[in-house]
Design a protein around this motif. Structure first.
Motif, PDB file in Angstrom:
ATOM      1  N   MET A  72      -8.795  -7.206   2.843  1.00 43.83           N
ATOM      2  CA  MET A  72      -7.783  -7.567   1.865  1.00 43.83           C
ATOM      3  C   MET A  72      -6.529  -6.737   2.116  1.00 43.83           C
ATOM      4  SD  MET A  72      -9.467  -8.398  -1.824  1.00 43.83           S
ATOM      5  CE  MET A  72     -10.662  -7.113  -1.969  1.00 43.83           C
ATOM      6  N   PRO A  73      -5.371  -7.306   1.796  1.00 49.00           N
ATOM      7  CA  PRO A  73      -4.104  -6.593   2.015  1.00 49.00           C
ATOM      8  C   PRO A  73      -3.863  -5.490   0.987  1.00 49.00           C
ATOM      9  CG  PRO A  73      -3.733  -8.935   1.575  1.00 49.00           C
ATOM     10  CD  PRO A  73      -5.185  -8.680   1.448  1.00 49.00           C
ATOM     11  N   VAL A  74      -3.019  -4.557   1.368  1.00 47.59           N
ATOM     12  CA  VAL A  74      -2.612  -3.447   0.500  1.00 47.59           C
ATOM     13  C   VAL A  74      -1.194  -3.739   0.009  1.00 47.59           C
ATOM     14  CG1 VAL A  74      -2.115  -0.980   0.424  1.00 47.59           C
ATOM     15  CG2 VAL A  74      -4.013  -1.813   1.805  1.00 47.59           C
ATOM     16  N   TYR A  75      -0.967  -3.589  -1.292  1.00 45.66           N
ATOM     17  CA  TYR A  75       0.345  -3.842  -1.888  1.00 45.66           C
ATOM     18  C   TYR A  75       0.849  -2.591  -2.583  1.00 45.66           C
ATOM     19  CZ  TYR A  75      -0.725  -8.716  -1.015  1.00 45.66           C
ATOM     20  OH  TYR A  75      -1.037  -9.901  -0.402  1.00 45.66           O
ATOM     21  N   ASP A  76       2.174  -2.445  -2.641  1.00 46.73           N
ATOM     22  CA  ASP A  76       2.826  -1.317  -3.306  1.00 46.73           C
ATOM     23  C   ASP A  76       3.179  -1.692  -4.736  1.00 46.73           C
ATOM     24  OD1 ASP A  76       2.892   0.356  -1.019  1.00 46.73           O
ATOM     25  OD2 ASP A  76       4.613  -0.761  -0.257  1.00 46.73           O
ATOM     26  N   TYR A  77       2.909  -0.769  -5.646  1.00 48.93           N
ATOM     27  CA  TYR A  77       3.237  -0.945  -7.064  1.00 48.93           C
ATOM     28  C   TYR A  77       3.958   0.310  -7.530  1.00 48.93           C
ATOM     29  CZ  TYR A  77       0.151  -4.947  -6.980  1.00 48.93           C
ATOM     30  OH  TYR A  77      -0.418  -6.154  -6.681  1.00 48.93           O
ATOM     31  N   GLU A  78       4.697   0.211  -8.641  1.00 54.64           N
ATOM     32  CA  GLU A  78       5.415   1.372  -9.166  1.00 54.64           C
ATOM     33  C   GLU A  78       5.198   1.491 -10.663  1.00 54.64           C
ATOM     34  OE1 GLU A  78       8.902   4.264  -8.697  1.00 54.64           O
ATOM     35  OE2 GLU A  78       8.698   2.621  -7.297  1.00 54.64           O
ATOM     36  N   CYS A  79       4.654   2.634 -11.069  1.00 53.40           N
ATOM     37  CA  CYS A  79       4.450   2.957 -12.476  1.00 53.40           C
ATOM     38  C   CYS A  79       5.705   3.676 -12.964  1.00 53.40           C
ATOM     39  CB  CYS A  79       3.225   3.863 -12.631  1.00 53.40           C
ATOM     40  SG  CYS A  79       2.994   4.498 -14.302  1.00 53.40           S
ATOM     41  N   ALA A  80       6.208   3.311 -14.135  1.00 52.22           N
ATOM     42  CA  ALA A  80       7.407   3.940 -14.688  1.00 52.22           C
ATOM     43  C   ALA A  80       7.181   5.427 -14.968  1.00 52.22           C
ATOM     44  CB  ALA A  80       7.831   3.214 -15.963  1.00 52.22           C
ATOM     45  N   GLU A  81       5.957   5.815 -15.256  1.00 55.90           N
ATOM     46  CA  GLU A  81       5.647   7.213 -15.583  1.00 55.90           C
ATOM     47  C   GLU A  81       5.226   8.037 -14.364  1.00 55.90           C
ATOM     48  OE1 GLU A  81       6.052   8.576 -18.621  1.00 55.90           O
ATOM     49  OE2 GLU A  81       6.863   6.642 -19.218  1.00 55.90           O
ATOM     50  N   CYS A  82       4.374   7.476 -13.500  1.00 60.83           N
ATOM     51  CA  CYS A  82       3.749   8.245 -12.419  1.00 60.83           C
ATOM     52  C   CYS A  82       4.361   8.017 -11.038  1.00 60.83           C
ATOM     53  CB  CYS A  82       2.258   7.925 -12.355  1.00 60.83           C
ATOM     54  SG  CYS A  82       1.413   8.187 -13.924  1.00 60.83           S
ATOM     55  N   GLY A  83       5.094   6.941 -10.863  1.00 60.48           N
ATOM     56  CA  GLY A  83       5.702   6.645  -9.564  1.00 60.48           C
ATOM     57  C   GLY A  83       4.913   5.610  -8.773  1.00 60.48           C
ATOM     58  N   ALA A  84       5.155   5.616  -7.461  1.00 63.23           N
ATOM     59  CA  ALA A  84       4.599   4.592  -6.575  1.00 63.23           C
ATOM     60  C   ALA A  84       3.133   4.871  -6.215  1.00 63.23           C
ATOM     61  CB  ALA A  84       5.428   4.509  -5.311  1.00 63.23           C
ATOM     62  N   PHE A  85       2.390   3.772  -6.002  1.00 64.47           N
ATOM     63  CA  PHE A  85       1.016   3.846  -5.521  1.00 64.47           C
ATOM     64  C   PHE A  85       0.675   2.549  -4.810  1.00 64.47           C
ATOM     65  CE2 PHE A  85       0.762   2.082  -9.773  1.00 64.47           C
ATOM     66  CZ  PHE A  85      -0.196   1.085  -9.688  1.00 64.47           C
ATOM     67  N   GLU A  86      -0.378   2.565  -4.029  1.00 61.93           N
ATOM     68  CA  GLU A  86      -0.837   1.382  -3.310  1.00 61.93           C
ATOM     69  C   GLU A  86      -2.169   0.926  -3.872  1.00 61.93           C
ATOM     70  OE1 GLU A  86      -1.164   2.805   0.692  1.00 61.93           O
ATOM     71  OE2 GLU A  86       0.920   2.309   1.127  1.00 61.93           O
ATOM     72  N   VAL A 128      -5.381  -2.253  -3.106  1.00 57.27           N
ATOM     73  CA  VAL A 128      -5.906  -3.377  -2.325  1.00 57.27           C
ATOM     74  C   VAL A 128      -6.188  -4.512  -3.292  1.00 57.27           C
ATOM     75  CG1 VAL A 128      -7.802  -4.143  -0.860  1.00 57.27           C
ATOM     76  CG2 VAL A 128      -6.939  -1.822  -0.644  1.00 57.27           C
ATOM     77  N   ARG A 129      -5.609  -5.690  -3.000  1.00 58.77           N
ATOM     78  CA  ARG A 129      -5.807  -6.859  -3.876  1.00 58.77           C
ATOM     79  C   ARG A 129      -5.868  -8.125  -3.059  1.00 58.77           C
ATOM     80  NH1 ARG A 129      -2.392  -6.876  -9.149  1.00 58.77           N
ATOM     81  NH2 ARG A 129      -4.338  -7.630  -9.970  1.00 58.77           N
ATOM     82  N   ARG A 130      -6.436  -9.155  -3.669  1.00 57.64           N
ATOM     83  CA  ARG A 130      -6.427 -10.480  -3.047  1.00 57.64           C
ATOM     84  C   ARG A 130      -5.003 -11.013  -3.038  1.00 57.64           C
ATOM     85  NH1 ARG A 130     -10.644 -13.684  -6.464  1.00 57.64           N
ATOM     86  NH2 ARG A 130      -8.813 -14.998  -6.365  1.00 57.64           N
ATOM     87  N   ILE A 131      -4.663 -11.823  -2.063  1.00 57.73           N
ATOM     88  CA  ILE A 131      -3.318 -12.387  -1.951  1.00 57.73           C
ATOM     89  C   ILE A 131      -2.944 -13.151  -3.215  1.00 57.73           C
ATOM     90  CG2 ILE A 131      -1.918 -14.084  -0.703  1.00 57.73           C
ATOM     91  CD1 ILE A 131      -3.417 -13.234   1.841  1.00 57.73           C
ATOM     92  N   ALA A 132      -3.884 -13.885  -3.782  1.00 56.05           N
ATOM     93  CA  ALA A 132      -3.615 -14.675  -4.982  1.00 56.05           C
ATOM     94  C   ALA A 132      -3.246 -13.804  -6.185  1.00 56.05           C
ATOM     95  CB  ALA A 132      -4.819 -15.544  -5.326  1.00 56.05           C
ATOM     96  N   GLU A 133      -3.618 -12.524  -6.162  1.00 60.54           N
ATOM     97  CA  GLU A 133      -3.363 -11.615  -7.286  1.00 60.54           C
ATOM     98  C   GLU A 133      -2.187 -10.673  -7.040  1.00 60.54           C
ATOM     99  OE1 GLU A 133      -7.121  -9.639  -7.359  1.00 60.54           O
ATOM    100  OE2 GLU A 133      -8.030 -11.147  -8.653  1.00 60.54           O
TER     101      GLU A 133
END
Length: 71
Positions: A1-15, A17-22
């Motif tokens: 499964m691919p790895v995607y980048d997300y950003e929390c307003a409080e804690c910052g960036a993190f990666e 693993v999720r399905r493409i559909a999600e």
């Protein structure tokens, strides 16, 4: 499964693993549990196409411009 980048307003960036559909759905921050949105970064243009080239939609909603070098 691919790895995607997300950003929390409080804690910052993190990666994560999720399905493409999600991939575009918000995810809970692993540190604080707050809802975090996916970080979307546009790919640089590599040239080769005219500025008025027609945009085409490929698989998984990816967009391709006439003359792109990705495929």
């Amino acid at each position: 499964m691919p790895v995607y980048d997300y950003e929390c307003a409080e804690c910052g960036a993190f990666e994560t693993v999720r399905r493409i559909a999600e991939r575009d759905e918000p995810v809970a921050c692993p540190q604080c549990g707050a809802t975090a949105a996916r970080v979307v970064i546009g790919a640089p243009s590599l040239g080769g196409g005219s500025p008025d080239a027609r945009e085409e939609t490929g698989g998984y909603g990816m967009r391709h411009f006439g003359g792109c070098s990705c495929c």
